[in-house]
Design a protein around this motif. Structure first.
Motif, PDB file in Angstrom:
ATOM      1  N   UNK A 293       0.543  18.467   0.161  1.00  0.00           N
ATOM      2  CA  UNK A 293      -0.637  19.029   0.953  1.00  0.00           C
ATOM      3  C   UNK A 293      -1.939  18.600   0.134  1.00  0.00           C
ATOM      4  N   UNK A 294      -2.596  18.489   0.682  1.00  0.00           N
ATOM      5  CA  UNK A 294      -4.003  18.041   0.164  1.00  0.00           C
ATOM      6  C   UNK A 294      -4.138  16.608  -0.726  1.00  0.00           C
ATOM      7  N   UNK A 295      -3.297  15.917  -0.512  1.00  0.00           N
ATOM      8  CA  UNK A 295      -3.332  14.779  -1.392  1.00  0.00           C
ATOM      9  C   UNK A 295      -3.038  13.757  -0.419  1.00  0.00           C
ATOM     10  N   UNK A 296      -3.380  12.493  -0.815  1.00  0.00           N
ATOM     11  CA  UNK A 296      -3.147  11.187  -0.235  1.00  0.00           C
ATOM     12  C   UNK A 296      -1.811  10.974   0.174  1.00  0.00           C
ATOM     13  N   UNK A 297      -1.403  10.172   1.415  1.00  0.00           N
ATOM     14  CA  UNK A 297      -0.218   9.909   1.792  1.00  0.00           C
ATOM     15  C   UNK A 297       0.596   9.073   0.793  1.00  0.00           C
ATOM     16  N   UNK A 298       1.717   9.433   0.246  1.00  0.00           N
ATOM     17  CA  UNK A 298       2.350   8.503  -0.662  1.00  0.00           C
ATOM     18  C   UNK A 298       3.280   7.025  -0.214  1.00  0.00           C
ATOM     19  N   UNK A 299       3.036   6.085  -0.436  1.00  0.00           N
ATOM     20  CA  UNK A 299       3.577   5.150   0.218  1.00  0.00           C
ATOM     21  C   UNK A 299       4.723   4.338  -0.782  1.00  0.00           C
ATOM     22  N   UNK A 300       5.861   4.154  -0.085  1.00  0.00           N
ATOM     23  CA  UNK A 300       6.745   3.098  -0.886  1.00  0.00           C
ATOM     24  C   UNK A 300       6.683   1.839  -0.383  1.00  0.00           C
ATOM     25  N   UNK A 301       6.429   0.716  -1.054  1.00  0.00           N
ATOM     26  CA  UNK A 301       6.266  -0.558  -0.511  1.00  0.00           C
ATOM     27  C   UNK A 301       6.904  -1.831  -1.296  1.00  0.00           C
ATOM     28  N   UNK A 302       6.913  -2.853  -0.443  1.00  0.00           N
ATOM     29  CA  UNK A 302       7.381  -3.872  -1.318  1.00  0.00           C
ATOM     30  C   UNK A 302       5.980  -4.895  -1.907  1.00  0.00           C
ATOM     31  N   UNK A 303       6.115  -6.187  -1.892  1.00  0.00           N
ATOM     32  CA  UNK A 303       4.925  -6.818  -2.505  1.00  0.00           C
ATOM     33  C   UNK A 303       3.791  -6.725  -1.872  1.00  0.00           C
ATOM     34  N   UNK A 304       2.856  -7.625  -2.204  1.00  0.00           N
ATOM     35  CA  UNK A 304       1.251  -7.413  -1.337  1.00  0.00           C
ATOM     36  C   UNK A 304       1.642  -8.596  -0.138  1.00  0.00           C
ATOM     37  N   UNK A 305       2.363  -9.417   0.054  1.00  0.00           N
ATOM     38  CA  UNK A 305       2.371 -10.297   0.936  1.00  0.00           C
ATOM     39  C   UNK A 305       3.229  -9.757   2.009  1.00  0.00           C
TER      40      UNK A 305
END
Length: 320
Positions: free
Chosen positions: A185-197
């Motif tokens: 709540x009231x926080x940025x959406x947390x993203x789990x990701x791989x590398x920048x490419x």
């Protein structure tokens, strides 16, 4: 006994070349197109089809406007023709392939690694003396390897604008998270990701920024297994394909009300110097397996959408 022996001896042997002409005519849209493709005269093609009808003892064509269409018997004949030609080609490949030796270098992203066992098994049965060098890597790395002649054939997600890219189909994307994941709540959406490419990461960021949804990178992994672990641990949400989704994760086109991600092209790439029978066969096996996997992906995505897209929306997370 004598009658049975005579019956078998009197059977007609269909000409495979004529059956191949029938298949080409169906694929190309007519006898004239088949003649052009095969480098023969229209009259020669017509004569082949006339003889085929005589051998089968039934009409296989009917008039449709100014052209011809297959009768019901013709459709049956075409189906059997494709099966017979497939066995013929497979036998020739197996006999010729038994003597071929060398190396073929294959690249594949992690998302499609599950299609490889069946492809590799069939390829190895056709070319038992060929050595297969397998690279499972990111899409950008695979494209660089093709460009620099380190790979002969590669499956790549995206990169459809590169020279020689063959678009096999499109890969439906979805938002993915743990079944117990709750939006903060009231926080940025947390993203789990791989590398920048990573093309999935870039697509997710573009969609979120276009929708003015605040977000942050909560987990960053160099491998797909690491990404799944982060999601199962509830560290965030990600954008990817529903293919091979681990148990405990859910997916949907608009999971938690996030903007739809659309789809990405799946492409086949070959290095210019990798022409030959084995390279051609590997490419055709990959295309066939990919088309089946993409159909499954579409069906899986549709079911996931119906099952999971019931979560609260994230309108309150949008920038005001």
């Amino acid at each position: 006994m004598a009658s049975s022996t005579f019956s078998r001896a009197a059977r007609t042997n269909l000409d495979l070349d004529t059956l191949r002409t029938l298949a080409v005519a169906s694929d190309r849209g007519g006898l004239a197109q088949a003649a052009e493709h095969l480098g023969r005269t229209p009259s020669a093609i017509s004569l082949q089809m006339k003889r085929l009808q005589e051998d089968l003892g039934t009409p296989i064509f009917r008039k449709r406007g100014r052209g011809l269409a297959l009768t019901e018997a013709g459709e049956i004949a075409l189906s059997y023709a494709r099966r017979m030609l497939g066995l013929n080609d497979e036998l020739l490949d197996k006999m010729h392939g038994a003597n071929l030796a060398g190396r073929i270098r294959l690249g594949c992203p992690q998302d499609f690694a599950s299609i490889l066992p069946s492809v590799l098994s069939l390829f190895a049965s056709l070319y038992p003396r060929m050595q297969i060098e397998l690279h499972v890597d990111g899409n950008a790395a695979l494209r660089d390897a093709i460009d620099n002649a380190r790979l002969d054939v590669a499956i790549i997600i995206g990169h459809e604008d590169r020279a020689g890219a063959q678009i096999v189909g499109r890969l439906a994307l979805a938002w993915i998270a743990s079944s117990t994941f709750v939006l903060p709540k009231k926080q940025p959406l947390p993203l789990a990701v791989l590398g920048s490419q990573c093309i999935f990461r870039r697509t997710a960021l573009q969609r979120l920024e276009a929708a003015h949804i605040p977000h942050r990178i909560s987990a960053n992994s160099h491998s797909l297994n690491g990404l799944w672990a982060a999601l199962l641990g509830g560290l965030g949400i990600t954008a990817r394909t529903p293919l091979n989704l681990p148990e405990g994760l859910v997916c949907a086109e608009s999971l938690h009300g996030l903007p739809p991600l659309g789809s990405l092209p799946v492409t086949l790439h070959r290095h210019a110097g990798s022409q030959g029978v084995t390279s051609d066969r590997m490419a055709s096996l990959l295309v066939e397996a990919l088309e089946f996997a993409l159909q499954s992906n579409t069906a899986t995505g549709s079911m996931a959408l119906a099952r999971n897209d019931v979560a609260p929306r994230v309108a309150k997370h949008k920038a005001r």
